[in-house]
Design a protein around this motif. Structure first.
Motif, PDB file in Angstrom:
ATOM      1  N   UNK A  43       0.823  -1.198   0.000  1.00  0.00           N
ATOM      2  CA  UNK A  43       0.000   0.000   0.000  1.00  0.00           C
ATOM      3  C   UNK A  43       0.860   1.252   0.000  1.00  0.00           C
ATOM      4  N   UNK A  44       0.426   2.246  -0.745  1.00  0.00           N
ATOM      5  CA  UNK A  44       1.085   3.550  -0.683  1.00  0.00           C
ATOM      6  C   UNK A  44       0.709   4.225   0.634  1.00  0.00           C
ATOM      7  N   UNK A  45       1.402   5.317   0.968  1.00  0.00           N
ATOM      8  CA  UNK A  45       1.094   6.053   2.202  1.00  0.00           C
ATOM      9  C   UNK A  45      -0.360   6.510   2.211  1.00  0.00           C
ATOM     10  N   UNK A  46      -0.831   7.012   1.074  1.00  0.00           N
ATOM     11  CA  UNK A  46      -2.219   7.480   1.004  1.00  0.00           C
ATOM     12  C   UNK A  46      -3.194   6.320   1.142  1.00  0.00           C
ATOM     13  N   UNK A  47      -2.918   5.196   0.500  1.00  0.00           N
ATOM     14  CA  UNK A  47      -3.802   4.026   0.609  1.00  0.00           C
ATOM     15  C   UNK A  47      -3.845   3.510   2.039  1.00  0.00           C
ATOM     16  N   UNK A  48      -2.703   3.535   2.709  1.00  0.00           N
ATOM     17  CA  UNK A  48      -2.637   3.092   4.100  1.00  0.00           C
ATOM     18  C   UNK A  48      -3.527   3.969   4.984  1.00  0.00           C
ATOM     19  N   UNK A  49      -3.458   5.283   4.787  1.00  0.00           N
ATOM     20  CA  UNK A  49      -4.265   6.190   5.589  1.00  0.00           C
ATOM     21  C   UNK A  49      -5.743   6.018   5.294  1.00  0.00           C
ATOM     22  N   UNK A  50      -6.091   5.836   4.038  1.00  0.00           N
ATOM     23  CA  UNK A  50      -7.494   5.646   3.681  1.00  0.00           C
ATOM     24  C   UNK A  50      -8.014   4.336   4.273  1.00  0.00           C
ATOM     25  N   UNK A  51      -7.211   3.292   4.230  1.00  0.00           N
ATOM     26  CA  UNK A  51      -7.583   2.022   4.857  1.00  0.00           C
ATOM     27  C   UNK A  51      -7.849   2.214   6.347  1.00  0.00           C
ATOM     28  N   UNK A  52      -6.941   2.889   7.020  1.00  0.00           N
ATOM     29  CA  UNK A  52      -7.074   3.088   8.471  1.00  0.00           C
ATOM     30  C   UNK A  52      -8.329   3.890   8.809  1.00  0.00           C
ATOM     31  N   UNK A  53      -8.572   4.949   8.057  1.00  0.00           N
ATOM     32  CA  UNK A  53      -9.730   5.802   8.329  1.00  0.00           C
ATOM     33  C   UNK A  53     -11.047   5.102   7.988  1.00  0.00           C
ATOM     34  N   UNK A  54     -11.063   4.344   6.887  1.00  0.00           N
ATOM     35  CA  UNK A  54     -12.258   3.569   6.549  1.00  0.00           C
ATOM     36  C   UNK A  54     -12.569   2.551   7.643  1.00  0.00           C
ATOM     37  N   UNK A  55     -11.530   1.889   8.137  1.00  0.00           N
ATOM     38  CA  UNK A  55     -11.711   0.870   9.167  1.00  0.00           C
ATOM     39  C   UNK A  55     -12.204   1.480  10.475  1.00  0.00           C
ATOM     40  N   UNK A  56     -11.911   2.757  10.685  1.00  0.00           N
ATOM     41  CA  UNK A  56     -12.388   3.441  11.894  1.00  0.00           C
ATOM     42  C   UNK A  56     -13.798   3.986  11.728  1.00  0.00           C
ATOM     43  N   UNK A  57     -14.399   3.726  10.560  1.00  0.00           N
ATOM     44  CA  UNK A  57     -15.789   4.107  10.359  1.00  0.00           C
ATOM     45  C   UNK A  57     -16.002   5.459   9.716  1.00  0.00           C
ATOM     46  N   UNK A  58     -14.948   6.069   9.211  1.00  0.00           N
ATOM     47  CA  UNK A  58     -15.085   7.372   8.550  1.00  0.00           C
ATOM     48  C   UNK A  58     -15.712   7.192   7.159  1.00  0.00           C
ATOM     49  N   UNK A  59     -16.558   8.138   6.778  1.00  0.00           N
ATOM     50  CA  UNK A  59     -17.156   8.096   5.449  1.00  0.00           C
ATOM     51  C   UNK A  59     -16.140   8.574   4.417  1.00  0.00           C
ATOM     52  N   UNK A  60     -16.417   8.289   3.148  1.00  0.00           N
ATOM     53  CA  UNK A  60     -15.514   8.735   2.086  1.00  0.00           C
ATOM     54  C   UNK A  60     -15.419  10.264   2.053  1.00  0.00           C
ATOM     55  N   UNK A  61     -16.537  10.933   2.347  1.00  0.00           N
ATOM     56  CA  UNK A  61     -16.533  12.398   2.358  1.00  0.00           C
ATOM     57  C   UNK A  61     -15.672  12.925   3.508  1.00  0.00           C
ATOM     58  N   UNK A  62     -15.770  12.295   4.666  1.00  0.00           N
ATOM     59  CA  UNK A  62     -14.959  12.710   5.816  1.00  0.00           C
ATOM     60  C   UNK A  62     -13.473  12.505   5.540  1.00  0.00           C
ATOM     61  N   UNK A  63     -13.156  11.379   4.907  1.00  0.00           N
ATOM     62  CA  UNK A  63     -11.752  11.083   4.581  1.00  0.00           C
ATOM     63  C   UNK A  63     -11.217  12.088   3.569  1.00  0.00           C
ATOM     64  N   UNK A  64     -12.033  12.410   2.579  1.00  0.00           N
ATOM     65  CA  UNK A  64     -11.622  13.383   1.572  1.00  0.00           C
ATOM     66  C   UNK A  64     -11.293  14.718   2.222  1.00  0.00           C
ATOM     67  N   UNK A  65     -12.127  15.132   3.177  1.00  0.00           N
ATOM     68  CA  UNK A  65     -11.904  16.400   3.863  1.00  0.00           C
ATOM     69  C   UNK A  65     -10.659  16.325   4.741  1.00  0.00           C
ATOM     70  N   UNK A  66     -10.487  15.217   5.439  1.00  0.00           N
ATOM     71  CA  UNK A  66      -9.338  15.049   6.327  1.00  0.00           C
ATOM     72  C   UNK A  66      -8.024  15.092   5.565  1.00  0.00           C
ATOM     73  N   UNK A  67      -7.983  14.417   4.410  1.00  0.00           N
ATOM     74  CA  UNK A  67      -6.742  14.300   3.651  1.00  0.00           C
ATOM     75  C   UNK A  67      -6.613  15.365   2.553  1.00  0.00           C
TER      76      UNK A  67
END
Length: 218
Positions: free
Chosen positions: A152-176
């Protein structure tokens, strides 16, 4: 012989922690904290402004994580020297930080001299790990799941972690600070790389790999 001080950017979201380590570093005649930051975006801006010799960064930051911030700084300046200083003792986090571009990884349970030695190692361009992380990495199994995580790339790793914590795609987009479309594209890539086909499977995989704690899930 040291002819000048090593300039340091200190990144940690806890003021008391920063104050304590700033006091430690201030006692060293060849070290100087020239800037501080409380989150990933501020760390990036402070790096651009000051270009410190060494950036000391926690991984757990509000918003953009340390891993993503490391990758962002390295993209701006491939010669940036970054030392991770964190409570995370999971060797998988260490591997991701190093893959993102960090030269060193020291846990906060380490004695002060380990941190001080690591600063000088990173400044000199040498990779350095605190003893507990070095041992954990040496004992890490090299199975299929570990290989999948490392792919996984650094970005993919972070998206995986945030998705697993229950964050929505919109929340992740805003966070990153990326588009929701980018998150969706990475989401499908991540599932393909780790070999799961559902959100539940993704969460179970993340828990198994100790990327998140069960008690943090809602």
């Amino acid at each position: 012989m040291v002819t000048g001080k090593i300039s340091i950017l200190l990144v940690d979201d806890h003021a008391i922690v920063r104050e304590g380590y700033r006091a430690l570093l201030k006692k060293q005649p060849d070290l100087e904290v020239i800037a501080e930051a409380i989150d990933g975006n501020q760390a990036y801006q402070q790096y651009k402004l000051h270009t410190p010799d060494v950036t000391i960064m926690d991984l757990s930051l509000p918003g953009q994580s340390g891993v993503e911030t490391i990758a962002r700084i390295k993209q701006r300046n491939p010669r940036a020297k970054i030392l991770v200083f964190t409570m995370h003792q999971n060797p998988r986090f260490a591997a991701q930080a190093i893959n993102a571009g960090a030269l060193g990884y020291v846990t906060k349970s380490s004695p002060p001299e380990v941190l001080l030695n690591a600063i000088h190692d990173v400044y000199s361009g040498r990779r350095t790990l605190s003893p507990d992380i070095a041992q954990a990495l040496a004992l890490e199994k090299t199975g299929h799941e570990t290989a999948a995580l490392e792919s996984l790339t650094s970005r993919e790793f972070e998206i995986l972690r945030l998705l697993a914590e229950g964050k929505s795609k919109e929340e992740i987009a805003q966070t990153l600070s990326i588009s929701a479309k980018t998150v969706s594209n990475c989401y499908y890539l991540v599932k393909s790389k780790i070999g799961v086909n559902s959100d539940i499977g993704l969460v179970h995989w993340a828990i198994k790999m100790r990327l998140i704690d069960i008690y943090r899930l809602k």
